[in-house]
Design an enzyme around this catalytic site. Structure first.
Site, mmCIF file in Angstrom:
data_model
loop_
_atom_site.group_PDB
_atom_site.id
_atom_site.type_symbol
_atom_site.label_atom_id
_atom_site.label_comp_id
_atom_site.label_asym_id
_atom_site.label_seq_id
_atom_site.Cartn_x
_atom_site.Cartn_y
_atom_site.Cartn_z
ATOM 1 N N HIS A 29 -2.427 -2.210 -9.711
ATOM 2 C CA HIS A 29 -3.625 -1.640 -8.723
ATOM 3 C C HIS A 29 -4.767 -2.198 -8.761
ATOM 4 C CE1 HIS A 29 -5.856 1.626 -6.728
ATOM 5 N NE2 HIS A 29 -4.820 2.160 -6.585
ATOM 6 N N HIS A 34 0.887 -1.169 0.142
ATOM 7 C CA HIS A 34 0.149 0.053 -0.199
ATOM 8 C C HIS A 34 0.828 1.102 -0.119
ATOM 9 C CE1 HIS A 34 -3.410 2.451 0.540
ATOM 10 N NE2 HIS A 34 -3.885 2.189 1.771
ATOM 11 N N ASP A 68 2.821 5.283 -6.929
ATOM 12 C CA ASP A 68 4.051 5.277 -6.429
ATOM 13 C C ASP A 68 5.132 5.063 -7.086
ATOM 14 O OD1 ASP A 68 2.115 3.429 -3.970
ATOM 15 O OD2 ASP A 68 3.139 5.282 -3.459
HETATM 16 C C1 SDX Z 1 -1.677 2.018 -3.234
HETATM 17 O O1 SDX Z 1 -6.151 1.018 -3.183
HETATM 18 C C2 SDX Z 1 -5.866 2.111 -3.260
HETATM 19 O O2 SDX Z 1 -6.465 2.994 -3.838
HETATM 20 C C3 SDX Z 1 -4.314 2.258 -3.066
HETATM 21 C C4 SDX Z 1 -3.630 3.514 -3.400
HETATM 22 C C5 SDX Z 1 -4.122 4.595 -2.583
HETATM 23 O O3 SDX Z 1 -3.969 5.800 -3.004
HETATM 24 O O4 SDX Z 1 -4.624 4.469 -1.474
HETATM 25 O O5 SDX Z 1 -3.648 3.794 -4.861
HETATM 26 C C6 SDX Z 1 -2.112 3.496 -3.170
HETATM 27 O O6 SDX Z 1 -1.399 1.359 -2.328
HETATM 28 C C7 SDX Z 1 -1.064 1.885 -4.693
HETATM 29 C C8 SDX Z 1 -0.436 0.505 -4.868
HETATM 30 C C9 SDX Z 1 0.963 0.511 -4.247
HETATM 31 N N1 SDX Z 1 1.375 -0.775 -4.090
HETATM 32 C C10 SDX Z 1 2.338 -1.208 -5.333
HETATM 33 O O7 SDX Z 1 2.785 -0.384 -6.048
HETATM 34 C C11 SDX Z 1 2.788 -2.595 -4.957
HETATM 35 C C12 SDX Z 1 3.060 -3.462 -6.264
HETATM 36 N N2 SDX Z 1 1.670 -3.684 -6.661
HETATM 37 C C13 SDX Z 1 1.040 -4.971 -6.493
HETATM 38 O O8 SDX Z 1 1.532 -5.559 -5.111
HETATM 39 C C14 SDX Z 1 -0.528 -4.897 -6.672
HETATM 40 O O9 SDX Z 1 -0.635 -4.475 -7.704
HETATM 41 C C15 SDX Z 1 -1.554 -4.342 -5.870
HETATM 42 C C16 SDX Z 1 -1.408 -5.069 -4.242
HETATM 43 C C17 SDX Z 1 -1.364 -3.086 -5.830
HETATM 44 C C18 SDX Z 1 -2.754 -4.812 -6.285
HETATM 45 O O10 SDX Z 1 -2.829 -6.180 -5.943
HETATM 46 P P1 SDX Z 1 -3.922 -6.981 -6.444
HETATM 47 O O11 SDX Z 1 -5.251 -6.417 -6.463
HETATM 48 O O12 SDX Z 1 -4.036 -8.364 -5.955
HETATM 49 O O13 SDX Z 1 -3.427 -7.344 -8.142
HETATM 50 P P2 SDX Z 1 -4.124 -7.876 -9.413
HETATM 51 O O14 SDX Z 1 -5.215 -8.992 -8.857
HETATM 52 O O15 SDX Z 1 -4.846 -6.879 -10.009
HETATM 53 O O16 SDX Z 1 -3.051 -8.766 -9.837
HETATM 54 C C19 SDX Z 1 -3.378 -9.269 -11.174
HETATM 55 C C20 SDX Z 1 -2.221 -10.138 -11.740
HETATM 56 C C21 SDX Z 1 -1.782 -11.179 -10.648
HETATM 57 O O17 SDX Z 1 -1.001 -12.101 -11.301
HETATM 58 P P3 SDX Z 1 -1.674 -13.587 -11.605
HETATM 59 O O18 SDX Z 1 -1.715 -14.250 -10.389
HETATM 60 O O19 SDX Z 1 -3.226 -13.433 -12.094
HETATM 61 O O20 SDX Z 1 -0.765 -14.482 -12.618
HETATM 62 O O21 SDX Z 1 -0.996 -9.158 -11.548
HETATM 63 C C22 SDX Z 1 -0.060 -9.621 -10.779
HETATM 64 C C23 SDX Z 1 -0.534 -10.420 -9.669
HETATM 65 O O22 SDX Z 1 0.242 -11.554 -9.208
HETATM 66 N N3 SDX Z 1 0.647 -8.580 -10.071
HETATM 67 C C24 SDX Z 1 1.759 -8.158 -10.132
HETATM 68 C C25 SDX Z 1 1.867 -6.902 -9.633
HETATM 69 N N4 SDX Z 1 0.703 -6.377 -9.267
HETATM 70 C C26 SDX Z 1 -0.086 -7.458 -9.623
HETATM 71 N N5 SDX Z 1 2.949 -8.784 -10.598
HETATM 72 C C27 SDX Z 1 4.175 -7.985 -10.762
HETATM 73 N N6 SDX Z 1 4.322 -6.926 -10.166
HETATM 74 C C28 SDX Z 1 3.322 -6.156 -9.594
HETATM 75 N N7 SDX Z 1 3.513 -4.956 -9.060
#
Ligand code: SDX
Length: 443
Positions: free
Chosen positions: A321, A282, A377
Site C-alpha cells: 500500500h 487500485h 483487497d
Molecule cells: C487500494 O491509495 C489507497 O488508499 C488505495 C486503497 C483505497 O482504499 O483507495 O487503499 C485501495 O488501491 C489498495 C491497493 C490495491 N492494490 C493491490 O493490492 C495491487 C498490489 N499492490 C501494489 O501494486 C502496490 O503495493 C501498490 C500499488 C498498492 C502501492 O505501490 P507503491 O506505492 O509503488 O509500492 P511501494 O513503493 O510501497 O513498493 C515498495 C517495494 C517496491 O519494491 P522495490 O522496487 O523497492 O524493490 O515493494 C514492492 C515494490 O516493487 N511492491 C510489491 C508489491 N507492492 C509493492 N512487490 C510485490 N507485490 C506487491 N504487491
C-alpha cells in the site's frame, strides 16, 4: 523573503521558529520558508531564483509520493500504525455499530445523523434508486462480455445528461440531490450491468429492502419468487461497503477532485473516479487477488509463486500500500467477517490458500523488508465469492461503496476557498528551437 543571514531573524533569542531556513548555494542567498502542519507551501519555493526573471524553484514529486494536494477533515490514516478514522470515528467502531448509509451521511455531512436526519436520508436514497428507462436501452448496447466496470463508468457519465441541472454546483440543493441520486442509483446500475452480462431480465429496486439487501435482490432475484438473503450475509456486505467508503487522497479520489476542479457536474467527476478505480493497481486488485489464488491453485504451489514475485515476474496482489506500512486495518476486519460468512455459505478452498500465502509472505524477508502487508483487497474477494458475486463485479462493489467518499471529497473540494482548477507543472525534457522539415526532405 530573501535574507542576508539567519541572524536577521533573531535566532540569538533561541525561541523555536516554525520555519525552514534554506540557503541557495548557487547564490549564497538564504530564505525563510514557513512550516505549517509539518509542511511547506510548494509555491514558497518559487522565490528561490538565480536571476530575477527565472521562473523559480519547482518541487518535483512524480506520483505525488510526498505531496499534499489539499486540506481535508474527512479521513485520517496513520500508515505506520495501521489506523483509519472517518470524521474522528475509528473504522473499527463504524464497522461494529454503523451502517453504510449512516457512514455515507457522516462522510458527507461531517457528523453522525440524529434519528430524524438518518430516517430522512435513508428515505431519500431509497426513493431515488430507480433510473430512467432509457438507461436500459443504453445498457443493451454493450456486448454480452462487456466488463461491468466499463458499463458502470459509461452509465454514470450518461446520468449527467439526465440531470443537466446538476451542473449548478454553486447550488447546495443541486449538490444534495446529486449526492442522493449517485448513492441511490449506483447499486441499480451495477446490478443492471450484471443482469445484462448473464442475460437475465433487470430486477427493479425493492424499496422495502435495506440498501445492501436491495442490491443483492437486484443482482440475484429470479422471477416472482421472494428474495430473502441471509441477514448475516447482508450485514457482511454492509460492512464491506463501510470499509470501502473512503480512503483520503487515493488515486480515484484524486481523479474525482482533479476532474471536479474544472467545475464539471458531479456525475462526470465520479465517472472519472470509476475509471481510476478500474485499474488493477487500485480497485481492480480484488478481482486480481481471486485470479491469483486460482492460479496458485493449492497450498503446495505457494513457495514457487512467491519466488516468482521476488523475481518480479508478478505482483502479490492484495499486498502492499502507498500509505499503510503496517497491516491495513480494513483487511483485519474483513478477515474476521470471512469466518462469519463461510459459516453460512460453507468453506472456500481459496481461504486456505490465502491464509497460508499471507503466513509465508509475512515470514519472508523480501516482503517484511518492503513493509508489504495485506491490504483491503486481500480477503474481500473471498467474501464476495461466498456471496456469489462474480469476480468481475467485485471492483463494481468497491465503486458503489466509494461513491460516498468521492462525493464527500468532491463537496469539500468545491467548497474549499484555497482550491482552484487542478493544473500541475512539469519539468520539460524535450527538444527546443527545431526547424520544420518539409515532408519530401525528410530522411
Ligand atoms: C487500494 O491509495 C489507497 O488508499 C488505495 C486503497 C483505497 O482504499 O483507495 O487503499 C485501495 O488501491 C489498495 C491497493 C490495491 N492494490 C493491490 O493490492 C495491487 C498490489 N499492490 C501494489 O501494486 C502496490 O503495493 C501498490 C500499488 C498498492 C502501492 O505501490 P507503491 O506505492 O509503488 O509500492 P511501494 O513503493 O510501497 O513498493 C515498495 C517495494 C517496491 O519494491 P522495490 O522496487 O523497492 O524493490 O515493494 C514492492 C515494490 O516493487 N511492491 C510489491 C508489491 N507492492 C509493492 N512487490 C510485490 N507485490 C506487491 N504487491
Amino acid at each position: 523573503m530573501p535574507l542576508e543571514s539567519a541572524q536577521a531573524l533573531g535566532t540569538t533569542s533561541g525561541e523555536r521558529r516554525d520555519t525552514l531556513t534554506i540557503t541557495d548555494n548557487r547564490t549564497g542567498k538564504t530564505y525563510e520558508i514557513p512550516i505549517t502542519d509539518d509542511s511547506i507551501r510548494a509555491i514558497d519555493l518559487r522565490q528561490i531564483k538565480v536571476n530575477p526573471d527565472d521562473f523559480g524553484l519547482l518541487s518535483y514529486d512524480p506520483a505525488y509520493l510526498n505531496t499534499a494536494s489539499c486540506r481535508s477533515a474527512i479521513t485520517y490514516i496513520d500508515g505506520d500504525r495501521g489506523i483509519l478514522v472517518h470524521r474522528g470515528y475509528s473504522i473499527e467502531q463504524l464497522c461494529e455499530h454503523s451502517t453504510y448509509l449512516e457512514v455515507a451521511y457522516l462522510l458527507i455531512h461531517g457528523h453522525l445523523p440524529t434519528r430524524t436526519q438518518l430516517d430522512q436520508w435513508v428515505h431519500e436514497i431509497t426513493y431515488h434508486t430507480f433510473v430512467h428507462e432509457n438507461i436500459k436501452k443504453f445498457m443493451e448496447g454493450f456486448r454480452y462480455d462487456a466488463h461491468p466496470m466499463g458499463m458502470l463508468m459509461a452509465s454514470v457519465a450518461a446520468l449527467s445528461t439526465f440531470y443537466p441541472e446538476s451542473k449548478r454546483i454553486d447550488d447546495p440543493w443541486q449538490n444534495h440531490i446529486s449526492a442522493v441520486r449517485l448513492i441511490a442509483k449506483m447499486p441499480t446500475l451495477a446490478a443492471f450491468a450484471y443482469r445484462h452480462a448473464v442475460g437475465l431480465p433487470y430486477v427493479y429496486p425493492n424499496n422495502d429492502l435495506s440498501y445492501p439487501a436491495n442490491f443483492l435482490s437486484m443482482m440475484f432475484k429470479i422471477g416472482d419468487a421472494p428474495y430473502e438473503p441471509d441477514p448475516r450475509l447482508v450485514r457482511a456486505l454492509d460492512v464491506l461497503l463501510i470499509l470501502h467508503a473512503d480512503h483520503e487522497q487515493n488515486a480515484s479520489t484524486s481523479a474525482v477532485r482533479s476532474v471536479g476542479s474544472t467545475h464539471v457536474d458531479p456525475f462526470s467527476a465520479i465517472a472519472a473516479g470509476i475509471g481510476a478505480l478500474y485499474g488493477p493497481l487500485h480497485g481492480g486488485a480484488n478481482e486480481q487477488v481471486l485470479q491469483m489464488l486460482n492460479r496458485i491453485g493449492k497450498v503446495e504451489n505457494i513457495p514457487a509463486f512467491l519466488q516468482g514475485v521476488k523475481e518480479r515476474r508478478e505482483l502479490l496482489m492484495g499486498f502492499g500500500h502507498r500509505v499503510y506500512k503496517n497491516y491495513d486495518p480494513r483487511a483485519r476486519i474483513i478477515r474476521k467477517y470471512v469466518d462469519d460468512v463461510l459459516a453460512v455459505t460453507g468453506m472456500n478452498p481459496k481461504l486456505e490458500i490465502a491464509v497460508e500465502l499471507e503466513r509465508q509472505a509475512l515470514a519472508d524477508e523480501y516482503f517484511v523488508s518492503r513493509k508489504l502487508f495485506p491490504n483491503v483487497d486481500f480477503y474481500s474477494g473471498i467474501i464476495y465469492e461466498a456471496l456469489k458475486i462474480p469476480t468481475d463485479m467485485m471492483t463494481v462493489i468497491f465503486a458503489i461503496a466509494r461513491t460516498a467518499g468521492w462525493i464527500a471529497q468532491w463537496l469539500e473540494m468545491i467548497n474549499d476557498p484555497e482550491q482552484k482548477i487542478s493544473r500541475p507543472r512539469q519539468i520539460y525534457t524535450g527538444p527546443l528551437n527545431l526547424t520544420y522539415v518539409p515532408l519530401d526532405q525528410r530522411g
